[in-house]
Design a protein around this motif. Structure first.
Motif, PDB file in Angstrom:
ATOM      1  N   GLY A  11      -4.154 -14.685  27.432  1.00 11.17           N
ATOM      2  CA  GLY A  11      -4.608 -13.015  28.105  1.00 11.17           C
ATOM      3  C   GLY A  11      -5.442 -12.338  26.745  1.00 11.17           C
ATOM      4  N   GLU A  12      -6.860 -12.091  27.212  1.00 13.04           N
ATOM      5  CA  GLU A  12      -7.175 -11.139  26.326  1.00 13.04           C
ATOM      6  C   GLU A  12      -6.495 -10.499  25.465  1.00 13.04           C
ATOM      7  OE1 GLU A  12     -10.032 -12.801  23.647  1.00 13.04           O
ATOM      8  OE2 GLU A  12     -10.258 -14.408  25.311  1.00 13.04           O
ATOM      9  N   GLU A  13      -5.999  -9.144  26.389  1.00  6.12           N
ATOM     10  CA  GLU A  13      -4.649  -8.546  25.823  1.00  6.12           C
ATOM     11  C   GLU A  13      -3.560  -8.841  25.111  1.00  6.12           C
ATOM     12  OE1 GLU A  13      -3.491  -4.105  28.354  1.00  6.12           O
ATOM     13  OE2 GLU A  13      -3.882  -6.060  29.316  1.00  6.12           O
ATOM     14  N   LEU A  14      -2.591  -9.858  25.435  1.00  6.05           N
ATOM     15  CA  LEU A  14      -1.456 -10.227  24.400  1.00  6.05           C
ATOM     16  C   LEU A  14      -2.539 -11.116  23.534  1.00  6.05           C
ATOM     17  CD1 LEU A  14       1.180 -10.295  24.366  1.00  6.05           C
ATOM     18  CD2 LEU A  14       0.701 -12.882  25.539  1.00  6.05           C
ATOM     19  N   GLN A  15      -3.301 -11.453  23.089  1.00  9.56           N
ATOM     20  CA  GLN A  15      -4.120 -12.038  21.575  1.00  9.56           C
ATOM     21  C   GLN A  15      -3.950 -10.742  20.850  1.00  9.56           C
ATOM     22  OE1 GLN A  15      -6.853 -15.104  21.938  1.00  9.56           O
ATOM     23  NE2 GLN A  15      -8.068 -14.082  20.646  1.00  9.56           N
ATOM     24  N   LYS A  16      -5.131  -9.436  21.921  1.00 11.58           N
ATOM     25  CA  LYS A  16      -5.154  -8.874  20.760  1.00 11.58           C
ATOM     26  C   LYS A  16      -3.634  -7.834  19.539  1.00 11.58           C
ATOM     27  CE  LYS A  16      -7.123  -3.918  20.359  1.00 11.58           C
ATOM     28  NZ  LYS A  16      -8.065  -3.226  21.310  1.00 11.58           N
ATOM     29  N   VAL A  17      -2.900  -8.075  20.831  1.00 15.47           N
ATOM     30  CA  VAL A  17      -1.253  -6.958  20.455  1.00 15.47           C
ATOM     31  C   VAL A  17      -1.054  -8.127  19.494  1.00 15.47           C
ATOM     32  CG1 VAL A  17       1.206  -7.181  21.656  1.00 15.47           C
ATOM     33  CG2 VAL A  17      -0.701  -6.637  22.797  1.00 15.47           C
ATOM     34  N   ILE A  18      -0.574  -9.516  19.852  1.00 16.60           N
ATOM     35  CA  ILE A  18      -0.374 -10.405  19.000  1.00 16.60           C
ATOM     36  C   ILE A  18      -1.502 -10.691  17.488  1.00 16.60           C
ATOM     37  CG2 ILE A  18       0.475 -13.328  18.214  1.00 16.60           C
ATOM     38  CD1 ILE A  18       0.622 -13.354  21.067  1.00 16.60           C
ATOM     39  N   VAL A  19      -1.861 -10.556  17.430  1.00 18.88           N
ATOM     40  CA  VAL A  19      -3.044 -10.439  16.019  1.00 18.88           C
ATOM     41  C   VAL A  19      -3.270  -8.980  15.294  1.00 18.88           C
ATOM     42  CG1 VAL A  19      -5.941 -10.173  15.488  1.00 18.88           C
ATOM     43  CG2 VAL A  19      -4.698 -11.626  17.164  1.00 18.88           C
ATOM     44  N   THR A  20      -2.715  -8.191  15.556  1.00 19.66           N
ATOM     45  CA  THR A  20      -2.200  -6.389  15.426  1.00 19.66           C
ATOM     46  C   THR A  20      -1.153  -6.762  14.562  1.00 19.66           C
ATOM     47  OG1 THR A  20      -3.608  -5.762  16.976  1.00 19.66           O
ATOM     48  CG2 THR A  20      -2.481  -4.279  15.769  1.00 19.66           C
ATOM     49  N   ALA A  21       0.122  -6.683  15.338  1.00 23.47           N
ATOM     50  CA  ALA A  21       0.778  -7.352  14.856  1.00 23.47           C
ATOM     51  C   ALA A  21       1.306  -8.031  13.700  1.00 23.47           C
ATOM     52  CB  ALA A  21       2.120  -7.555  16.369  1.00 23.47           C
ATOM     53  N   MET A  22       0.409  -9.445  13.712  1.00 23.84           N
ATOM     54  CA  MET A  22       0.909  -9.926  12.538  1.00 23.84           C
ATOM     55  C   MET A  22      -0.523  -9.657  11.245  1.00 23.84           C
ATOM     56  SD  MET A  22       0.296 -14.269  14.873  1.00 23.84           S
ATOM     57  CE  MET A  22       0.188 -15.081  13.099  1.00 23.84           C
ATOM     58  N   GLU A  23      -1.411  -8.219  11.937  1.00 25.40           N
ATOM     59  CA  GLU A  23      -2.305  -8.220  10.644  1.00 25.40           C
ATOM     60  C   GLU A  23      -1.375  -7.451   9.968  1.00 25.40           C
ATOM     61  OE1 GLU A  23      -6.706  -6.598   9.855  1.00 25.40           O
ATOM     62  OE2 GLU A  23      -5.917  -6.129  11.518  1.00 25.40           O
ATOM     63  N   LYS A  24      -0.436  -5.981  10.528  1.00 25.67           N
ATOM     64  CA  LYS A  24      -0.048  -5.203   9.583  1.00 25.67           C
ATOM     65  C   LYS A  24       1.142  -6.023   8.976  1.00 25.67           C
ATOM     66  CE  LYS A  24       3.258  -1.826  11.328  1.00 25.67           C
ATOM     67  NZ  LYS A  24       2.474  -0.550  10.341  1.00 25.67           N
ATOM     68  N   TYR A  25       1.945  -7.175   9.363  1.00 23.89           N
ATOM     69  CA  TYR A  25       2.948  -8.260   8.451  1.00 23.89           C
ATOM     70  C   TYR A  25       2.643  -9.261   7.665  1.00 23.89           C
ATOM     71  CZ  TYR A  25       5.436  -4.546  10.030  1.00 23.89           C
ATOM     72  OH  TYR A  25       6.237  -3.581  10.740  1.00 23.89           O
ATOM     73  N   ILE A  26       0.964  -9.782   7.531  1.00 20.74           N
ATOM     74  CA  ILE A  26       0.447 -10.322   7.047  1.00 20.74           C
ATOM     75  C   ILE A  26       0.949 -11.282   6.189  1.00 20.74           C
ATOM     76  CG2 ILE A  26      -0.966  -9.487   5.510  1.00 20.74           C
ATOM     77  CD1 ILE A  26      -1.845 -12.730   7.905  1.00 20.74           C
ATOM     78  N   VAL A  27       1.850  -9.823   4.894  1.00 17.78           N
ATOM     79  CA  VAL A  27       2.356 -10.478   3.341  1.00 17.78           C
ATOM     80  C   VAL A  27       3.646 -10.798   3.534  1.00 17.78           C
ATOM     81  CG1 VAL A  27       0.268  -9.927   2.426  1.00 17.78           C
ATOM     82  CG2 VAL A  27       2.105  -8.165   2.892  1.00 17.78           C
TER      83      VAL A  27
END
Length: 524
Positions: free
Chosen positions: A132-148
């Motif tokens: 779902g869109e809400e879970l996708q947003k959670v995942i993308v936000t977490a990944m962005e925070k630790y992208i490197v």
């Protein structure tokens, strides 16, 4: 007189003759050892496969060799063209990016170009697990925070190290062994590779096995065959019962020998979604002091919640005695391999203490790893929680059961293979070519999978399947009608999987087509 003759024979010749005799004895001993080894291997192979299957295997091997000699120059161009037409975009509007742009594009251009390549997700079988869109947003936000971030350096990225360990701990508790051990991996295939490598090294160190073998069901994941190829392990592939779709335990028992390092069971398997008798396999593994890997990659966050969700399920986790390892996929690009003990897990590690660049140690195949994937996985597990996964299990499995019930009650031309307990199942037919049904579904936009032995078509239900369930059933009924009235015989399932079962050389021909497919994937 004998003394005089002996005196006339050079001493060197006597030593030579003695050495020659010793050499001949040694050569005979080596020949006997090699012959005995081959005879023992042949005996074990015959014991595992049986006389009929061994004769068939030998005949197929010879047939493929002879037919391939005759068909060596067969024209495969048509197949290659069809594959490339399907995978590679063409036309005057297609812009190919074969070199770096002279100057970078902005985000809007990049997103626009990506949007042009999107496809409809709702009609896929597995492949995409969208929460779902809400879970996708959670995942993308977490990944962005630790992208490197990079877990190879836990002192630099302590948060990623913590999340990495907690993902494993949460999965161990889900599979009822909080005191066990495990690691994260890049996916189900790596988890299986690591388990096979671990059991091989454990058997070498503790049982001195240098010619390892493992016994797997014919329905086990292809990653076990890949592991055997990578790690030089002989496989005994055991047929499954045609009715239950569970591995033949009598044949498994017969295949176990002094070189066996592990058994394999699925909960559930990929081809038809059925579950092997893990309890019985556990008894065999424990009695022979060998490993038992339970592949739960497909049933990862479904199987542990089935019982609580009200669905019947046979034991499959660490509560079963004899189970030594379980693989569980946590997210696309992320998986966990779990072991009964930290001692067993230690055989998975690779450590190079005297490398010129310093001490090198890694828990799995990868050295550097994308910490962002771990962050996204950890965030998704925290977001969903126990209740979220329970509800997801209930709705997805209910969807799968509804489709199965409809097939049994309303589509007499089809039948369900075995008794699949979770979200994946396969349907076959005794009255028509089921691959024609699969191709008819493809023409209606459904991306399903044919079984390798051409006996059925597989569907893995996900959250994306739920809102499309009625359309799936309607399209399936229409596809069955198409296959009965006007079979075309031209779809990819019929062409490829039908070819695979049509002759002794069929698998080799399919292999060539598969190579073309991979080549086409990297053709820009």
């Amino acid at each position: 007189m004998s003394k005089i003759i002996a005196a006339r024979v050079p001493i060197g010749l006597i030593h030579f003759l003695r050495g020659w005799a010793t050499y001949n004895h040694l050569k005979s001993a080596v020949t006997f050892y090699v012959l005995a080894s081959y005879l023992l291997q042949s005996y074990r192979h015959l014991l595992s496969r049986g006389v009929r299957a061994s004769v068939r295997d030998t005949w197929l091997m010879l047939s493929r060799f002879i037919i391939n000699l005759v068909l060596l120059d067969i024209e495969m161009g048509k197949a290659q063209t069809q594959i490339e037409d399907k995978l590679i975009p063409s036309g005057p509007d297609v812009v190919r990016h074969l070199a770096l742009p002279s100057s970078g594009h902005d985000l809007q251009w990049i997103l626009s170009e990506m949007d042009a390549m999107d496809s409809e997700l709702g009609r896929l079988s597995g492949a995409v697990y969208h929460g779902g869109e809400e879970l996708q947003k959670v995942i993308v936000t977490a990944m962005e925070k630790y992208i490197v971030s990079n877990p190879l350096h836990p002192d630099v990225f302590p948060a990623i190290r913590k999340m990495d360990a907690e993902i494993v701990a949460m999965c161990l508790r889900m599979y009822n062994h909080p005191n066990g051990a495990g690691t994260t991996t890049s996916g189900g295939t790596e988890s299986i590779l690591m388990s096979v490598k671990t059991h091989r090294d454990w058997a070498r160190a503790t049982k001195h096995i240098i010619a390892p073998e493992m016994v797997i069901p014919a329905t086990a994941h292809a990653a076990f065959f890949k592991a055997a190829a990578y790690f030089n392990i002989k496989i005994h592939c055991i047929p499954v019962d045609s009715t239950t779709r569970q591995v033949d335990l009598r044949r498994v028992r017969r295949a176990i020998n002094g070189n066996t390092i592990m058994l394999v069971g699925s909960a559930t398997n990929f081809p038809d979604g059925c579950q092997d008798d893990i309890v019985a396999l556990g008894v065999l593994a424990k009695s022979h002091n060998i490993g038992l890997h339970v592949d739960c990659c497909l049933g990862s966050f479904i199987m542990p919640f089935l019982e609580e969700a009200g669905f019947p399920v046979e034991p499959f986790d660490f509560r079963v005695e004899g189970v030594t390892a379980i693989s569980c996929d946590t997210h696309k690009g992320s998986s966990v391999i779990m072991y009964r003990s930290a001692t067993l897990r230690g055989y998975q590690y690779y450590i190079q203490p005297d490398w010129a660049g310093g001490v090198y140690a890694s828990p799995s195949i990868s050295g550097s790893r994308p910490g962002a994937i771990l962050a996204g996985t950890w965030a998704a597990m925290q977001f969903m929680g126990h209740e979220g996964y329970l509800e997801s299990c209930r709705s997805i499995v209910s969807c799968a059961k509804t489709i199965q019930r409809t097939i049994r009650e309303e589509i007499p031309e089809l039948y369900i293979l075995g008794n699949p307990p979770a979200s994946t199942f396969a349907f076959g037919s005794k009255t028509l070519n089921v691959l024609e049904v699969g191709d008819a579904m493809s023409r209606r936009g459904w991306h399903l999978n044919a079984l390798g032995d051409a006996t059925g078509v597989h569907l893995a239900c996900t959250r994306l399947t739920i809102p499309n369930i009625h359309q799936f059933i309607a399209d399936l009924k229409d596809s069955v009608s198409d296959a009965k009235i006007k079979p075309q015989g031209e779809g990819s399932m019929v062409a490829i999987y039908g070819l695979g079962s049509s002759s002794a050389a069929g698998p080799d021909m399919v292999g060539k087509v598969a190579r073309m497919f991979i080549d086409a994937m990297y053709k820009a």
